[in-house]
Design an enzyme around this catalytic site. Structure first.
Site, mmCIF file in Angstrom:
data_model
loop_
_atom_site.group_PDB
_atom_site.id
_atom_site.type_symbol
_atom_site.label_atom_id
_atom_site.label_comp_id
_atom_site.label_asym_id
_atom_site.label_seq_id
_atom_site.Cartn_x
_atom_site.Cartn_y
_atom_site.Cartn_z
ATOM 1 N N HIS A 59 -0.887 -3.871 2.278
ATOM 2 C CA HIS A 59 0.460 -4.217 2.726
ATOM 3 C C HIS A 59 0.955 -5.397 1.890
ATOM 4 O O HIS A 59 0.153 -6.168 1.344
ATOM 5 C CB HIS A 59 0.461 -4.604 4.202
ATOM 6 C CG HIS A 59 0.242 -3.451 5.126
ATOM 7 N ND1 HIS A 59 0.543 -3.504 6.469
ATOM 8 C CD2 HIS A 59 -0.263 -2.208 4.916
ATOM 9 C CE1 HIS A 59 0.249 -2.349 7.042
ATOM 10 N NE2 HIS A 59 -0.250 -1.548 6.126
ATOM 11 N N GLU A 61 2.151 -8.255 2.660
ATOM 12 C CA GLU A 61 1.651 -9.559 3.102
ATOM 13 C C GLU A 61 0.224 -9.808 2.626
ATOM 14 O O GLU A 61 -0.110 -10.900 2.166
ATOM 15 C CB GLU A 61 1.681 -9.664 4.635
ATOM 16 C CG GLU A 61 3.036 -9.494 5.249
ATOM 17 C CD GLU A 61 3.356 -8.070 5.693
ATOM 18 O OE1 GLU A 61 4.029 -7.912 6.722
ATOM 19 O OE2 GLU A 61 2.941 -7.111 5.012
ATOM 20 N N CYS A 89 2.873 -6.342 10.910
ATOM 21 C CA CYS A 89 2.106 -5.516 11.839
ATOM 22 C C CYS A 89 0.897 -6.315 12.364
ATOM 23 O O CYS A 89 0.657 -7.445 11.940
ATOM 24 C CB CYS A 89 1.627 -4.250 11.133
ATOM 25 S SG CYS A 89 0.343 -4.544 9.888
ATOM 26 N N CYS A 92 -1.530 -7.507 9.624
ATOM 27 C CA CYS A 92 -0.993 -8.596 8.809
ATOM 28 C C CYS A 92 -0.918 -9.900 9.593
ATOM 29 O O CYS A 92 -1.199 -10.971 9.044
ATOM 30 C CB CYS A 92 0.354 -8.211 8.228
ATOM 31 S SG CYS A 92 0.182 -6.916 6.968
#
Length: 162
Positions: A59, A61, A89, A92
């Protein structure tokens, strides 16, 4: 917390995150971009890449955290701010806690998987030994449009069998 009070510097870094999100969209990834800043300097950035890298943890992040930690030669990113185009999410948020991020600024909420103000309010559980400040809504319209356009184009391509 959704806040309308952002600085010009906040806007600058979120625009950089939006540009990274566009890079993700351009290669068929969900358009999410992230930038980590310490003392006004970018130390890490990333965009979603789980499809291209065959890595479900890739992701925006997480990629930004990995880059910042390498650059700073420290797995703790104290006194840093993360700018991200979509509310993080659960995975993360966990990574942000472990990295000791100080502040998170996100553009738009994620009703189904957002873990700060939407589906889960992870930092309200009281379980964690570190919590960070967070604010949402910075350039939300731009981020929301970017995501909506991406998914609209993807649905259209699927409908046409492309």
């Amino acid at each position: 917390m959704l806040s309308p009070n952002f600085s010009e510097q906040d806007q600058q870094f979120m625009r950089q995150a939006l540009a990274l999100a566009q890079q993700a969209a351009d290669v068929g990834e969900v358009p999410v971009g992230a930038v980590i800043v310490v003392d006004g300097q970018v130390v890490g950035e990333g965009y979603n890449q789980p499809i291209a890298t065959h890595d479900p943890t890739a992701h925006a992040e997480v990629i930004a955290i990995r880059q910042a930690a390498q650059k700073r030669q420290n797995y703790r990113l104290e006194n840093s701010t993360l700018y991200v185009t979509l509310e993080p999410c659960t995975m993360c948020v966990g990574a942000l806690i472990h990295a000791r991020i100080k502040r998170v600024v996100f553009a738009t909420t994620e009703p189904k998987a957002g873990s700060l103000v939407s589906a889960r309010k992870q930092l309200e559980t009281g379980y964690y030994n570190h919590v960070f400040k967070f604010e949402g809504g910075l350039l939300a319209d731009e981020a929301s449009t970017q995501l909506s356009d991406f998914f609209r184009r993807r649905r259209e391509a699927k409908r046409l069998g492309l």
